[in-house]
Every structure is written in structure tokens, then in C-alpha cells.
Write a protein that holds these residues in place. Structure first.
Motif, PDB file in Angstrom:
ATOM      1  N   VAL A   1       0.833  -1.204   0.000  1.00 26.32           N
ATOM      2  CA  VAL A   1       0.000   0.000   0.000  1.00 26.32           C
ATOM      3  C   VAL A   1       0.866   1.253   0.000  1.00 26.32           C
ATOM      4  O   VAL A   1       0.594   2.218  -0.726  1.00 26.32           O
ATOM      5  CB  VAL A   1      -0.946  -0.015   1.218  1.00 26.32           C
ATOM      6  CG1 VAL A   1      -1.530   1.375   1.467  1.00 26.32           C
ATOM      7  CG2 VAL A   1      -2.077  -1.005   0.997  1.00 26.32           C
TER       8      VAL A   1
ATOM      9  N   THR B   1       0.913   4.005  -2.983  1.00 23.85           N
ATOM     10  CA  THR B   1       0.508   5.378  -2.674  1.00 23.85           C
ATOM     11  C   THR B   1       1.617   6.367  -2.994  1.00 23.85           C
ATOM     12  O   THR B   1       1.377   7.425  -3.594  1.00 23.85           O
ATOM     13  CB  THR B   1       0.128   5.487  -1.186  1.00 23.85           C
ATOM     14  OG1 THR B   1      -0.895   4.538  -0.883  1.00 23.85           O
ATOM     15  CG2 THR B   1      -0.376   6.884  -0.861  1.00 23.85           C
TER      16      THR B   1
ATOM     17  N   ALA C   1       0.141   6.923  -6.932  1.00 18.35           N
ATOM     18  CA  ALA C   1      -1.175   7.522  -6.704  1.00 18.35           C
ATOM     19  C   ALA C   1      -1.532   8.422  -7.879  1.00 18.35           C
ATOM     20  O   ALA C   1      -0.755   9.292  -8.279  1.00 18.35           O
ATOM     21  CB  ALA C   1      -1.175   8.315  -5.404  1.00 18.35           C
TER      22      ALA C   1
ATOM     23  N   THR D   1      -5.569   2.944  -2.904  1.00 18.84           N
ATOM     24  CA  THR D   1      -4.482   3.906  -2.751  1.00 18.84           C
ATOM     25  C   THR D   1      -4.589   5.088  -3.717  1.00 18.84           C
ATOM     26  O   THR D   1      -3.810   6.034  -3.614  1.00 18.84           O
ATOM     27  CB  THR D   1      -3.125   3.217  -2.988  1.00 18.84           C
ATOM     28  OG1 THR D   1      -2.999   2.861  -4.373  1.00 18.84           O
ATOM     29  CG2 THR D   1      -2.980   1.984  -2.127  1.00 18.84           C
TER      30      THR D   1
ATOM     31  N   HIS E   1       6.972   9.684   3.015  1.00 22.65           N
ATOM     32  CA  HIS E   1       5.562   9.894   2.690  1.00 22.65           C
ATOM     33  C   HIS E   1       4.734   9.974   3.984  1.00 22.65           C
ATOM     34  O   HIS E   1       5.003   9.229   4.939  1.00 22.65           O
ATOM     35  CB  HIS E   1       5.050   8.748   1.814  1.00 22.65           C
ATOM     36  CG  HIS E   1       3.724   9.029   1.192  1.00 22.65           C
ATOM     37  ND1 HIS E   1       2.532   8.862   1.852  1.00 22.65           N
ATOM     38  CD2 HIS E   1       3.406   9.493  -0.052  1.00 22.65           C
ATOM     39  CE1 HIS E   1       1.525   9.202   1.064  1.00 22.65           C
ATOM     40  NE2 HIS E   1       2.028   9.588  -0.095  1.00 22.65           N
TER      41      HIS E   1
ATOM     42  N   LEU F   1       1.950   8.778   4.794  1.00 22.89           N
ATOM     43  CA  LEU F   1       1.339   7.512   5.171  1.00 22.89           C
ATOM     44  C   LEU F   1       2.296   6.628   5.967  1.00 22.89           C
ATOM     45  O   LEU F   1       1.858   5.784   6.764  1.00 22.89           O
ATOM     46  CB  LEU F   1       0.864   6.766   3.920  1.00 22.89           C
ATOM     47  CG  LEU F   1       0.115   5.445   4.135  1.00 22.89           C
ATOM     48  CD1 LEU F   1      -1.155   5.680   4.947  1.00 22.89           C
ATOM     49  CD2 LEU F   1      -0.212   4.800   2.795  1.00 22.89           C
TER      50      LEU F   1
END
Length: 434
Positions: A148, A152, A156, A183, A302, A304
Motif C-alpha cells: 500500500v 501510494t 497515486a 491507494t 511519505h 502515510l
């Protein structure tokens, strides 16, 4: 008066005797003495009122307790990485490291300078040392999270090119396409279920391509009229190749010749490799990311990544696992069948000496946990009547085997040798079998 007229309340077990009973004593450890003692007294009062028989007090007290923490079980299924049993069993070194990290720890502090340091540097350094082919490494909280984060941070709003034959379901209804689409990336499927070619990938790559994704189908096999494109050829297409090897094998293992490993995959040209830490590596649940420094740095920075970061206990266990390759997983995989047979025969003799009918039979163990599908490990097992399964499964400790053709097989491959006495005691405790 005769014994037949004795007050049944005199048969109610004493509190101290009940609290010393193994299952209630274990509950004291996990739930606290006060809570267990209250449940015992409640059950004793019910017996004194005649609501239950005095012999039922222990079971009534246990039934009144809330669910405890996960119970330790003995895995005699012959499945090395049993997902329902938590996959990899941690090594003694990893357990010791987790206990040490349970209090305050230098997880993000340099004790020499007193200043903030790179979080989890011991685990990251150990992972980098284990796979020198990787320019940089990062760790998140599980294998799906690793993929993921890659999707992302790198794709993305862009396309991820992937073979239709690799759009797998990873368990419990979670499907790779749904995971990736969540994502913000778009899937560009190529090829067919059984065949994908280099031309399929080349035709799909364009200005909107974020990366090419290759996924190891780690929990199934496709045979017959098939073709797949190796990483080394995908790497020539001019876009990053991200490879999810799944099971977390870091270097080649002769026992698992068809299982992809991180070192070989990176050498073949992968820009990024993702894998799980709680499978063939034999460590805690974690998602491993290894590859080019520029890509790993983008992932690490990032936003995330903060939500997916691992805790201090996982980092401690991972560092210890990487520093001590003698994990229970490795021991179970590489156990010599001949020595396993001798051990199983000794246990059979010990059980048979007490009058229980038990046999030793050939068995087939598997890797499990979404790793090395099709690989079978020659093994040996105790064979008991099927009706032993439930009392062993619900005993203390729980002993899990597998039922086949009306027999319960207890394969010792994944059972630590020091637990053989516990297996014997559990079998002998099954009532009415002498």
C-alpha cells in the motif's frame, strides 16, 4: 447421619485450591488475581445455593471470566506457518528482545549524544546487512502495508501495470486489486490468467505508468499451458519494477528452490521488493521494503509511512530475528525426517506404556502461511482416534493436530522437543481411553 445425607455445600472446593488449578492460575496471570477470585466466589455461592453441583464450580468460574489474552498452543498440525496460529513462532532471542523493549528503550535515542536518533536503527541495520543487494530498507507494520505504501507513494493517480494471473486474493476476502485501487492508483491489467508476455507489458507502459508490479502467487500454483515474464526482462522496460515476493525469504534456500528471495530479485533488477516478516523469515508481523535508495527514501518520507510504522516491540523482535537465524521456523523446515521419526517413536512408547493405543505413521508437512505452495516435507506423526481432537484442542495447553481419514495426526515437526512431555500428558489426560 450417613454420608448420603451430608450437606453438599461441604463439597464446594476451597478458594485457594481453585486458584491453584492450572487454568484458573493461568487466568490469574493474564486477568489479575482479584478478577479471578471474584469469579471463583461467585461460582462457589451458586453451588451453595444449589444452582450448580460443587464439581462444576471450576468450570463455572472459568465461564464467568472475560476472554483472556491469546492462549499459547502446541502446533502439531504439520503446517509450519499456520495463519490461524499466528504464523511464525518467535525465537528465544526475539522474545527476550521484546521483553527488554517492553519498558523504556532507546528506540529513537542515541545514548552517546543524548539526541534523537533514527527510529529502529538496529532492526534496519540488521535488515540491510542481511540483504546487501538493497541500497536502502524500510519497515512497516505488515506485508500488505508495504505494498500500500509503495502504491501510494509511487503511483497515486497513475497506473500500475500487472499481469491478470497475479491479481491474487491474500486471505480473508482481501483482494490485491481492491487493495491497490484504495491507494488512488489505477490498475492496468495485461495478459491472461495463465499467460503473460513481455510484449503485453511493453504495450501497456506509457506516460501514466507509475511502475510495473510483479506478485508471487504464494498460496496457489498455475500449471499447464502457462508463461510469465521474469524480473530481469521486466527491468529492461524503462520503468521501476516492484516485486511482492510475499513470504519473506531473504536469500536462496535449497529446500525451497521455486520460492523467490529478496537478494536474487534485487540482483535481477527489481527497483523495490516487498515482503512479510512473519513468514519464512521467522520474525514478527512486519512489512519489509528493500531496494533503490531514492525510492525507499520517498516511501519513508511519505505521510502515510507514519501511520504504518511499527512499534518498539516489533522492531526489537525483528532485529533479534535477523541477528539469530536459528528461528523455530527454520528449525521446523529443516528438521531431519529420520530424527523426527525417532523422536515420535519415543513419544509413542511413552504414551503406550500408560495403556493408550497410538501409532506412528508417515506424514506430509507443508510450509503454509502463503509460502512455497506445492512443497511437501516428509514427516512423521502420532496417529490417534479422531475423537481425541476436541479434548486435546480444548485442554491445557491446547494441542492442535489435523484430522484425516478418521484419525487425528499429531506431527511433531513444529512442536519444540521440550514440549513432548506436555503432548504426552495431554494425550493421557483424555478420559476413558485406558
Amino acid at each position: 447421619m450417613g454420608d448420603g445425607c451430608a450437606d453438599p455445600r461441604r463439597r464446594v472446593p476451597r478458594t485457594d485450591a481453585l486458584l491453584a488449578e492450572p487454568r484458573l492460575a493461568a487466568a490469574v496471570v493474564s486477568l489479575g488475581r482479584d478478577r479471578v477470585k471474584a469469579a471463583v466466589r461467585q461460582a462457589q455461592d451458586r453451588a451453595r445455593r444449589g444452582e450448580i453441583d460443587p464439581d462444576q464450580v471450576r468450570d463455572a468460574a472459568l465461564a464467568a471470566l472475560p476472554p483472556a489474552a491469546p492462549r499459547a498452543v502446541l502446533n502439531a498440525t504439520g503446517v509450519v506457518l499456520h495463519t490461524n496460529l499466528g504464523r511464525a513462532a518467535l525465537s528465544d532471542a526475539a522474545v527476550t528482545a521484546m521483553v527488554a523493549a517492553a519498558g523504556h528503550t532507546d528506540v529513537e535515542l542515541d545514548l552517546q549524544t543524548g539526541r534523537r536518533a533514527r527510529r529502529g536503527r538496529d532492526a534496519l541495520d540488521a535488515l540491510a546487512a542481511a540483504v546487501p543487494q538493497a541500497e536502502a530498507v524500510h519497515v512497516v507494520n505488515n506485508g500488505a502495508a508495504a505494498l500500500v505504501l509503495a502504491a501510494t507513494a509511487l503511483a497515486a493517480g497513475a497506473e500500475i501495470v500487472v499481469s491478470r494471473g497475479e491479481l491474487v486474493e491474500i486471505g480473508d476476502g482481501f483482494r490485491l486489486p481492491d487493495l491497490i485501487v484504495s491507494t488512488g492508483a489505477r490498475l492496468r491489467e495485461v495478459g491472461t490468467t495463465n499467460r503473460s508476455t513481455l510484449a503485453d507489458y511493453a504495450d501497456a507502459i506509457g506516460p501514466d505508468t507509475g511502475f510495473v508490479l510483479k506478485v508471487h502467487p504464494s498460496n496457489f500454483q498455475v500449471s499447464g499451458f502457462t508463461s510469465a515474464v521474469p524480473v530481469r526482462r521486466l527491468a529492461d522496460l524503462g520503468v521501476p519494477v516492484v516485486v511482492d515476493i510475499g513470504s519473506g525469504l531473504l536469500a536462496p534456500d535449497a529446500l525451497l528452490p521455486d520460492e523467490p528471495d529478496a537478494a536474487s530479485t534485487l540482483t535481477a533488477g527489481a527497483a523495490l521488493v516487498t515482503a512479510s516478516g512473519d513468514k519464512l523469515l521467522g520474525g514478527p508481523q512486519a512489512g519489509l521494503l528493500l531496494g533503490r535508495a531514492e525510492l525507499v527514501d520517498r516511501l519513508r518520507r511519505h505521510p502515510l509511512a507514519r501511520a504504518l510504522r511499527v512499534d518498539k516491540l516489533t522492531l526489537a523482535a525483528l532485529a533479534a530475528t535477523l541477528g539469530d537465524p536459528a528461528t523455530p521456523t527454520r528449525a521446523a523446515l529443516h528438521t531431519d525426517p529420520a530424527s523426527l521419526r525417532e523422536r515420535t517413536e519415543r513419544l509413542r512408547e511413552a504414551i503406550a506404556a500408560d495403556g493408550h493405543k497410538v501409532e506412528v505413521v508417515p506424514s506430509v508437512a507443508v510450509v503454509g502461511g502463503g509460502g512455497a505452495p506445492g512443497v511437501e516435507l516428509d514427516s512423521w506423526a502420532l496417529s490417534l482416534p479422531e475423537h481425541y481432537a476436541r479434548p486435546l484442542r480444548t485442554g491445557e495447553p491446547p494441542v492442535l493436530g489435523r484430522v484425516t481419514h478418521g484419525r487425528l495426526l499429531l506431527d511433531l515437526r513444529c512442536v519444540p522437543p521440550h514440549a513432548d512431555d506436555a503432548i504426552r500428558a495431554a494425550v493421557l489426560a483424555v478420559p476413558g481411553e485406558h
